[in-house]
Enzyme design. Structure first.
Site, PDB file in Angstrom:
ATOM      1  N   HIS A  11      55.346  46.244  29.032  1.00 57.49           N
ATOM      2  CA  HIS A  11      54.612  45.487  30.046  1.00 57.49           C
ATOM      3  C   HIS A  11      55.090  44.037  30.080  1.00 57.49           C
ATOM      4  O   HIS A  11      56.040  43.659  29.391  1.00 57.49           O
ATOM      5  CB  HIS A  11      53.107  45.624  29.868  1.00 57.49           C
ATOM      6  CG  HIS A  11      52.589  45.137  28.544  1.00 57.49           C
ATOM      7  ND1 HIS A  11      52.714  43.835  28.138  1.00 57.49           N
ATOM      8  CD2 HIS A  11      51.955  45.789  27.550  1.00 57.49           C
ATOM      9  CE1 HIS A  11      52.166  43.708  26.950  1.00 57.49           C
ATOM     10  NE2 HIS A  11      51.696  44.881  26.559  1.00 57.49           N
ATOM     11  N   CYS A  46      35.163  44.942  19.659  1.00 55.90           N
ATOM     12  CA  CYS A  46      36.252  43.997  19.441  1.00 55.90           C
ATOM     13  C   CYS A  46      36.387  43.154  20.710  1.00 55.90           C
ATOM     14  O   CYS A  46      36.506  43.709  21.804  1.00 55.90           O
ATOM     15  CB  CYS A  46      37.542  44.756  19.174  1.00 55.90           C
ATOM     16  SG  CYS A  46      38.997  43.724  19.307  1.00 55.90           S
ATOM     17  N   CYS A  86      43.688  46.750  18.005  1.00 55.43           N
ATOM     18  CA  CYS A  86      44.342  45.738  17.169  1.00 55.43           C
ATOM     19  C   CYS A  86      45.091  46.366  16.002  1.00 55.43           C
ATOM     20  O   CYS A  86      45.873  45.695  15.350  1.00 55.43           O
ATOM     21  CB  CYS A  86      43.330  44.766  16.567  1.00 55.43           C
ATOM     22  SG  CYS A  86      42.337  43.859  17.730  1.00 55.43           S
ATOM     23  N   LYS A 105      43.236  38.207  34.133  1.00 59.11           N
ATOM     24  CA  LYS A 105      43.817  38.866  32.972  1.00 59.11           C
ATOM     25  C   LYS A 105      44.459  40.189  33.388  1.00 59.11           C
ATOM     26  O   LYS A 105      43.883  40.942  34.157  1.00 59.11           O
ATOM     27  CB  LYS A 105      42.721  39.112  31.926  1.00 59.11           C
ATOM     28  CG  LYS A 105      43.298  39.433  30.574  1.00 59.11           C
ATOM     29  CD  LYS A 105      42.259  39.586  29.494  1.00 59.11           C
ATOM     30  CE  LYS A 105      43.011  40.055  28.247  1.00 59.11           C
ATOM     31  NZ  LYS A 105      42.199  40.352  27.121  1.00 59.11           N
ATOM     32  N   CYS A 122      39.424  48.587  14.585  1.00 62.59           N
ATOM     33  CA  CYS A 122      39.766  48.591  16.013  1.00 62.59           C
ATOM     34  C   CYS A 122      41.169  49.144  16.167  1.00 62.59           C
ATOM     35  O   CYS A 122      42.127  48.575  15.671  1.00 62.59           O
ATOM     36  CB  CYS A 122      39.702  47.193  16.623  1.00 62.59           C
ATOM     37  SG  CYS A 122      40.320  47.195  18.322  1.00 62.59           S
ATOM     38  N   HIS A 154      55.856  41.917  26.903  1.00 61.16           N
ATOM     39  CA  HIS A 154      57.110  42.259  26.228  1.00 61.16           C
ATOM     40  C   HIS A 154      58.270  41.551  26.907  1.00 61.16           C
ATOM     41  O   HIS A 154      59.176  41.048  26.262  1.00 61.16           O
ATOM     42  CB  HIS A 154      57.380  43.764  26.291  1.00 61.16           C
ATOM     43  CG  HIS A 154      56.419  44.579  25.495  1.00 61.16           C
ATOM     44  ND1 HIS A 154      55.593  45.511  26.072  1.00 61.16           N
ATOM     45  CD2 HIS A 154      56.140  44.603  24.167  1.00 61.16           C
ATOM     46  CE1 HIS A 154      54.860  46.082  25.133  1.00 61.16           C
ATOM     47  NE2 HIS A 154      55.165  45.551  23.968  1.00 61.16           N
ATOM     48  N   HIS A 179      39.323  44.168  22.739  1.00 62.32           N
ATOM     49  CA  HIS A 179      39.351  45.544  23.255  1.00 62.32           C
ATOM     50  C   HIS A 179      37.929  46.053  23.496  1.00 62.32           C
ATOM     51  O   HIS A 179      37.495  47.008  22.854  1.00 62.32           O
ATOM     52  CB  HIS A 179      40.079  46.471  22.269  1.00 62.32           C
ATOM     53  CG  HIS A 179      41.466  46.008  21.950  1.00 62.32           C
ATOM     54  ND1 HIS A 179      41.766  45.220  20.863  1.00 62.32           N
ATOM     55  CD2 HIS A 179      42.624  46.199  22.619  1.00 62.32           C
ATOM     56  CE1 HIS A 179      43.063  44.966  20.867  1.00 62.32           C
ATOM     57  NE2 HIS A 179      43.610  45.537  21.913  1.00 62.32           N
ATOM     58  N   LYS A 230      45.164  47.285  32.362  1.00 64.77           N
ATOM     59  CA  LYS A 230      45.468  48.581  32.955  1.00 64.77           C
ATOM     60  C   LYS A 230      44.236  49.162  33.627  1.00 64.77           C
ATOM     61  O   LYS A 230      44.341  49.824  34.648  1.00 64.77           O
ATOM     62  CB  LYS A 230      45.979  49.536  31.887  1.00 64.77           C
ATOM     63  CG  LYS A 230      47.469  49.437  31.705  1.00 64.77           C
ATOM     64  CD  LYS A 230      47.966  50.463  30.706  1.00 64.77           C
ATOM     65  CE  LYS A 230      49.212  49.913  30.017  1.00 64.77           C
ATOM     66  NZ  LYS A 230      49.519  50.592  28.787  1.00 64.77           N
TER      67      LYS A 230
HETATM   68 ZN   LIG Z   1      40.829  45.004  18.975  1.00 65.90          ZN
END
Ligand SMILES: [Zn+2]
Length: 514
Positions: free
Chosen positions: A19, A145, A131, A297, A128, A22, A148, A300
């Site tokens: 994505h 999290c 992470c 932000k 998580c 990267h 996430h 997906k």
């Molecule tokens: Zn996380």
């Protein structure tokens, strides 16, 4: 002998296709690698794929694919993108490589054990998967999290190996504070110092029966190594840490480039592991921010994603790379938009730079101007720019500032040609000589701006070599290590012959799509 410069990117985690982040990271690292080659360093540029652990294991299961096959497919997409971006890496390491990576990761583990820094403990914890890290209650927002929020946390209760991070937290903090291990930018340095104040020991393994996709723990068949213990070691397994005596010819790394959400692994775990194993620390950690898309932000789940592959296919490499490097400062997150990319391409690369080249080359061609002697003022100005490049990069890794300065020269040259109007002067016998002088100076400026653009505008530079056809430019390529003297010679060249071949440097998108 040339000075060594070893630069790495962080893990590209093979759980999905590449994505935008990267792309930003590999583009930044590639530009630095090329810049250091340009400065005459002996560059080793390593990038790698992180192929183990829960997230990949589960993603492969969900895709109904065998895990090796799953990783291979994603890896192929990364390599394709890197090739379209002309990423000039020297080495590509895969953490699933049992021949070249496993022995080094296991040797690292053994060294941690020898230092009495690995111990076994039963624990209950929240994990998580996003992470790939344990979460403490204080890290959570509404029992989720914060990075996430859509992922359920996993409750883990098992006996695992732990690494004594707490034993090293003060020492690591001191090394970061006193610039032995440089963490840039300042905001990330402060963030990690705060984390280190209370850093606790970390779980460094999982039971194989529950999650087998990892490197076996030495001396214990029932455990596999925690993904970060395995992955971080890659920076030294790539240099031959486990198999050659002289691996320290390359190590320590001069720069690790990472993004900000993996800061604590690189600025806390990694230096602590190295100290424990009695190995030297890397010199610098360069931490970039996030890329947002259209001022929101990227995600997906909301569909707000930018596929770097599509962007590169539509715009080619140079505009995308230039846009990211020119706009993104290390200190903050940054908003990407196609509108901005379009503007950067049309206004800066096509109009300001490409058109400048085209105007000067066409006029010189028309008037048979093929050589010139430089005027000392402009020579001196370029000299100043050139002489500060090395310190600019050594101190600040400042690609953005470099490009901004480069672009100021482009703008100045445009102002000059617009005001001087050499095409008018040419028509009058009394000012004809002045027109020749103006254009000769502009040729000199273009020659130098071309050389200075080489580490970033790679495709454009290849074209410029054909357009200008200056003998001394022909051999310059920042794809491979080059001799600083050769570039300096071409740069200092005050008299040269050109064999101009007017050709469009950057074409409009419609023309690209023909
Ligand atoms: Zn996380």
């Amino acid at each position: 002998m040339a000075k060594k410069f070893y630069i790495t990117t962080a893990i590209a985690y093979m759980n999905a296709w590449p994505h935008a982040w990267h792309a930003l990271e590999i583009i930044q690292a590639d530009a630095l690698a090329r810049m250091y080659r340009f400065l005459g360093y002996d560059v080793i540029f390593q990038t790698w794929s992180d192929e183990h652990w829960v997230k990949i294991w589960n993603a492969a299961k969900n895709a109904n694919t065998e895990v090796n096959e799953f990783v291979r497919k994603n890896l192929w997409l990364f390599k394709e993108l890197y090739s379209n971006l002309r990423v000039s890496y020297d080495r590509f390491v895969q953490t699933s490589d049992e021949v070249n990576h496993y022995p080094g990761a296991q040797l690292m583990w053994k060294k941690l054990v020898e230092a009495w820094d690995i111990y076994k403990k039963s624990y209950k914890w929240l994990y998580c998967e996003g992470c790939e890290a344990l979460k403490l209650e204080k890290d959570l927002v509404d029992w989720r999290c914060p990075d996430h929020p859509n992922k359920e946390l996993q409750y883990i209760e098992e006996e695992n190996y732990f690494f004594k991070l707490s034993k090293y937290r003060d020492q690591v903090a001191e090394l970061i504070r006193n610039w032995t291990y440089i963490v840039e930018p300042e905001i990330r340095k402060n963030e990690i110092l705060q984390f280190l104040e209370k850093a606790e020991d970390v779980s460094f393994s999982r039971q194989k029966a529950k999650m087998p996709w990892g490197i076996p723990v030495p001396w214990d068949d029932e455990h596999v190594m925690y993904v970060w213990c395995d992955a971080l070691t890659n920076y030294i397994t790539g240099t031959g840490f486990w198999r050659t005596e002289d691996w320290d010819k390359e190590w320590p790394a001069d720069i690790h480039v990472i993004w900000k959400d993996i800061l604590r692994f690189h600025a806390a775990f990694w230096p602590a592991m190295l100290i424990s194993a009695k190995l030297p620390l890397p010199k610098k950690l360069l931490v970039h921010g996030f890329l947002n898309l259209n001022w929101a932000k990227m995600s997906k789940s909301t569909g707000n994603v930018m596929d770097p592959k599509e962007v590169v296919e539509q715009y080619w490499r140079d505009p995308f790379v230039f846009n990211l490097l020119y706009d993104v400062s290390l200190n903050s997150d940054w908003d990407f938009s196609m509108e901005r990319l379009n503007w950067v391409y049309n206004s800066m690369l096509i109009w300001a730079w490409g058109n400048l080249v085209n105007r000067v080359v066409s006029l010189c061609n028309k008037y048979w101007i093929t050589e010139w002697k430089a005027d000392w003022e402009i020579v001196e100005e370029f000299q100043k720019f050139y002489d500060t490049i090395e310190s600019r990069f050594i101190q600040f890794s400042d690609i953005q500032g470099y490009l901004q300065e480069w672009y100021r020269f482009v703008q100045k040259a445009n102002e000059f040609i617009t005001n001087a109007e050499p095409w008018k002067k040419w028509k009058d016998e009394s000012t004809k000589e002045e027109a020749v002088k103006d254009l000769q100076m502009l040729l000199y400026i273009i020659k130098n701006l071309s050389i200075l653009s080489a580490p970033v505008l790679v495709d454009g530079f290849e074209k410029l070599k054909n357009i200008l056809w200056i003998e001394e430019l022909k051999n310059i390529s920042t794809d491979k290590n080059w001799l600083k003297e050769e570039i300096k010679k071409a740069f200092d060249l005050k008299e040269f012959k050109v064999n101009l071949a007017p050709e469009i440097l950057y074409a409009r998108i419609e023309e690209n799509n023909e």
